[in-house]
Design an enzyme around this catalytic site. Sequence first.
Site: not given
Ligand code: DON
Length: 580
Positions: A373, A391, A393, A415, A444, A465
Amino acid sequence: MSRKSLAVLFACLLFVAPLSARESAKPSAQPPGAAIASAHALATDAGFETLRAGGNAFDAAVAVSAVLSVVEPISSGLGGGGFFLLHDAKTGKDVFVDAREMAPAAATQERYLTADGGFDRDRAVNGPWAAGIPGLPAAFVHVAETYGKLPLRTSLAPAIRIARDGFPVYARFARGYQQRREVMERYPGTRAVYLASGAAPKEGEVFRQPDLARTLELLAGHGFDGFYRGEVAAKLVAGVNAEGGQWTGEELAAYTVKEREPVRFRYRDWDIVTAPPPSSGGIALAQMLQILSGWDLQELDEPLRVHLVAESMRRAFRDRTFYLGDPDFVKVPQRLLTSPDYAAGLRATINPSRATPSDLLSGEQTPLEDEETTHFSIIDAEGNRAAVTQTVNLLFGSGLVPPGTGVLLNNEMDDFALKPGTPNAFGVMGYDANAPAPGKRMLSSMTPTFMQSPGKVVVLGTPGGSRIITMVLLGILGFDAGLDAQAVSALPRYHQQWMPDVIEAESGAFTPQVAQSLRALGHSLKLPGDEAAGGRGSSHVWGNLQTVEWDLADNALHGGSDPRNPVGKAAVEAIGATAR
Ligand code: DON
């Protein structure tokens, strides 16, 4: 404003939530130039190129976003989605452009079950069923037409050039490819892009993406239809379906960005403007900071401060699990969750001398993938702001490039709560509120955020994440403690997400004495190299925080680019404002 822009604006007013009726307090002066912080120097440079061409922060946001899509396919791209939090200095309005992916109609919960009723994790994160209908290309069109000053063709020019001519592969890119290689090489369309030279991308080599350049050109030339209808759309559908997925042309053509009212609240001297559902970030931030406003954190000794912050995290993540989802599909009790009274109630449940057990089944522990991301932050010389987190993901998304498009599709379906109560790749879980449904957006954690005090304007965000939310929280607390942008982006991080019941931390986040005191208060800690404590692995890289700040007292701009990412760049240039 062009007739087309007017038509788009009119359509937005009719069909999506209205622009924010409330306004942020307007800072009096104008910044002495522009500041941009992003995870790749080529993207930061493209933003300045666009400002020099007469664009504003919103045109620059499109340019930066598109270049990141080209140079960081590990993190984000045209096959993914994102959130654009924008502040228009002239009107004082903030708007949240939601370009989150939407679930294809065929992607029901049963699709993600194995024959014996277990969770099919491979299907959730790899290949055609992992991908939602992309949103980022629609965001480019919407942001450029509604808020920009330049034609989309001009804002996309740097991305097209870099996709066509290539850029040098950097270490994280080459390493990420090796990590995802087995999945990437399942698909002929992906092999055609990543093995074009006959071998996997190597650090220092020039990586070109001619198909992606052409897809970007079609988007630049035809707007929404250039991606979501016609040649590109047909190839996306064919490529997904050839691998056993089920997308339709109608689903692509029906994709739409949504303008939503940001979450707003006050923390001490700061007005915070941040991400509403389908992000969980803003509501969680409001809960955590309003809980924490009951103490003067700077006055406390460190173990007690960390204990209280971790307890606020635990409570916000518990509510995330049960209540949050796409507000177009479920009733999110946002007023309740963000109210100071609710926060006061939660605060009263915190015992200052004892950790509250999360009292949960331990759940399945899943290894954390590398941090992907991407986030960037912009302030222009008119005082416009853009905070954008985008992102695909996980690392390289689903790994699937539909042949001929150059577009690497996301694996955002993970997600959703694909199997109720089963943790996703970030160890967070959910139930009905975040169950998949046709056209629904998956919850998200992305939390692009503005903060403003009488002395300062800040734009910030990060990948990571579920840790995004707590990294932004620690960033806000860092600015509140008087740190500057670069120091905030470097701050050591820790995280508690209710489940698993553990505080994880980067190396250096806690001294041995602080760690010992936290354990004495009843917290389980997961520290780097501390395998016995359970919880997700603590990878050494946590996030990639990119922030810019405008100091109103001395009218100066500063940027902070996370030192954990050597190819990022924060810069300030004295590019003057041109009247809109
Ligand atoms: O939207 C979200 O929360 C996740 N898909 C974000 C993914 C992300 O930040 C990956 N990093 N580790």
